[in-house]
Design an enzyme around this catalytic site. Structure first.
Site, mmCIF file in Angstrom:
data_model
loop_
_atom_site.group_PDB
_atom_site.id
_atom_site.type_symbol
_atom_site.label_atom_id
_atom_site.label_comp_id
_atom_site.label_asym_id
_atom_site.label_seq_id
_atom_site.Cartn_x
_atom_site.Cartn_y
_atom_site.Cartn_z
ATOM 1 N N HIS A 147 23.272 45.708 -73.109
ATOM 2 C CA HIS A 147 24.470 44.969 -73.376
ATOM 3 C C HIS A 147 24.301 43.915 -74.373
ATOM 4 O O HIS A 147 25.403 43.663 -75.218
ATOM 5 C CB HIS A 147 24.827 44.071 -71.934
ATOM 6 C CG HIS A 147 26.501 43.700 -72.101
ATOM 7 N ND1 HIS A 147 27.503 44.907 -71.990
ATOM 8 C CD2 HIS A 147 26.832 42.629 -71.958
ATOM 9 C CE1 HIS A 147 28.670 44.059 -71.951
ATOM 10 N NE2 HIS A 147 28.219 43.032 -72.196
ATOM 11 N N SER A 203 32.150 43.222 -75.460
ATOM 12 C CA SER A 203 32.380 42.834 -74.185
ATOM 13 C C SER A 203 33.617 42.166 -73.775
ATOM 14 O O SER A 203 34.798 43.007 -73.931
ATOM 15 C CB SER A 203 31.105 41.853 -73.735
ATOM 16 O OG SER A 203 31.185 41.844 -72.244
#
Length: 429
Positions: A404, A199
């Site tokens: 994620h 990320s």
């Protein structure tokens, strides 16, 4: 049902109040009472370090040593005075050659609100830090300025000086990352290293290599897991709600002199353990909260891990970091911080912030995405890939709902093993 709703509301309120600076002692007593009624566990504490301390009490070190691996703590000073903590696993148990020279070096870099702990919460057969160590890597795990391990500065007090929090992910990429890379290469006597990020850890990599292109040659291969660079996909209803309210929330925080967001507190861990453990009637609400943000994937989330996650996450960040992400989401581009026309003229000599020039990124890059990721979708990663001149590959994780957070805490270790395989290909290069 009424009781569970009340407990959920209490948890949300305490978390929000924590972020907004409500008296921590009051919240700590409340959460301790709640946890005592549910279960009793110990809570970790933050650390202080010198340049290198062999045996230091910290959650990360304790976890690493608990699994039987060697652990070290190092401290790095940036050009602008921030003191960053690095954790190191110099060798593994499967390849326990303490004196082997020339071991390939890998840096693991966490995402927003993360810390080195996020790479260590499962087990040696699933967590990438241990997998790499057991496959012959010298593993270094970074911590960015402002998180629980790097909440330090040579002159600024994070509890008193708001200037300490005057940074976004730009400063992390421009100052923290080069300081970390230079330190690691110096200690290991290597000329280049592998960089694995999740990320925002990928965001700062592209900032570094585009603004300080001399660092491209120090990267043997970069592996980007759900890289948060371009966010151009159609936003979900929740994201639309967050985007529309962000300016007012930011203004409210500034009016209350709140510049640190989501710091790691004892009571968040206690509440997580009390409300999210497997026998709690409120655990479905915890799951719903995680899935609402990251994407729904019941197959990969080990629900018994939730209390442990909340002991270590969120680990803190700055208001400006969130504001910078907001600006890039709204603009659909990857640009420097927007300070407003007047201040932009001072900073950039133009009214609008310049975009980061990804043409300057020459280091080899491999990118990974999951079909179930609500935050970074396929089209976001494809746009990033289209800007890169040295793309090794764009890979989809072969699970239909991979989200994620599964890159960190998914029960199936195969996606991480794929990254490892790619790394070894780079070694042979």
């Amino acid at each position: 049902m009424v009781l569970t709703n009340v407990l959920l509301v209490c948890y949300i309120c305490v978390t929000v109040f924590c972020t907004c600076g409500v008296n921590a002692d009051i919240l700590d007593r409340f959460s301790h009472r709640l946890e005592t009624d549910a279960r009793s566990l110990t809570v970790n504490t933050a650390i202080n370090t010198t340049r290198y301390v062999r045996n230091i009490a910290s959650p990360a070190i304790s976890i690493i040593e608990q699994f039987g691996y060697p652990a070290e703590t190092h401290e790095v000073q940036t050009e602008d005075g921030y003191l960053l903590t690095l954790h190191r696993i110099p060798y593994g148990k499967i390849t326990p050659s303490k004196y082997q020279k020339g071991r390939p070096v890998a840096i693991l870099h966490h995402g927003i609100l993360g810390s080195s702990d996020t790479w260590l919460l499962r087990s040696p057969d699933k967590d990438l830090a241990f997998i790499l160590a057991d496959n012959g890597y010298d593993v270094w795990i970074s911590n960015v300025r402002g998180n629980v391990y790097s909440r330090k500065h040579i002159s600024l007090d994070p509890d008193k000086d708001k200037q300490f929090w005057n940074f976004s992910f730009h400063e992390i990429g421009y100052y923290d990352l080069p300081a970390t890379i230079d330190y690691v290469l110096n200690v290991t006597n290597q000329k280049s290293l592998f960089y694995i990020c999740h990320s925002m850890g990928c965001t700062v990599f592209f900032i570094l290599c585009s603004t300080r292109p001399e660092y491209n040659s120090k990267i043997r291969l970069m592996h980007g897991l759900a890289p948060a660079v371009y966010i151009v996909h159609k936003p979900s209803p929740l994201m639309k709600l967050i985007i529309s309210n962000t300016p007012s929330l930011v203004q409210s925080c500034k009016e209350q002199n709140i510049y640190e967001l989501f710091p790691l507190r004892k009571f968040t861990g206690r509440l997580g353990r009390a409300l999210c453990h497997k026998t709690s009637p409120t655990q479905p609400f915890c799951l719903a909260g995680v899935f609402l943000v990251a994407g729904v994937d019941y197959q990969q989330l080990n629900t018994t891990l939730l209390p442990k996650i909340f002991e270590h996450y969120p680990a803190g960040s700055s208001l400006n970091t969130f504001m910078h992400f907001y600006q890039n989401i709204v603009s659909g581009s990857f640009h420097h911080m927007d300070f407003g026309e007047a201040d932009n003229l001072i900073h950039y000599k133009q009214k609008t912030p310049p975009e980061y020039n990804l043409k300057k990124v020459s280091a080899p890059v491999s990118l990974f995405y999951g079909d179930g990721d609500y935050l970074i979708k396929k089209e976001d990663t494809e746009m990033l890939a289209s800007k890169l001149s040295n793309l090794v590959g764009l890979f989809k994780v072969p699970f239909p709902f991979f989200n994620h957070l599964d890159f960190l805490w998914g029960t199936d270790a195969k996606p991480l093993s794929d990254v490892l395989t790619t790394a070894w290909c780079g070694v042979k290069k």
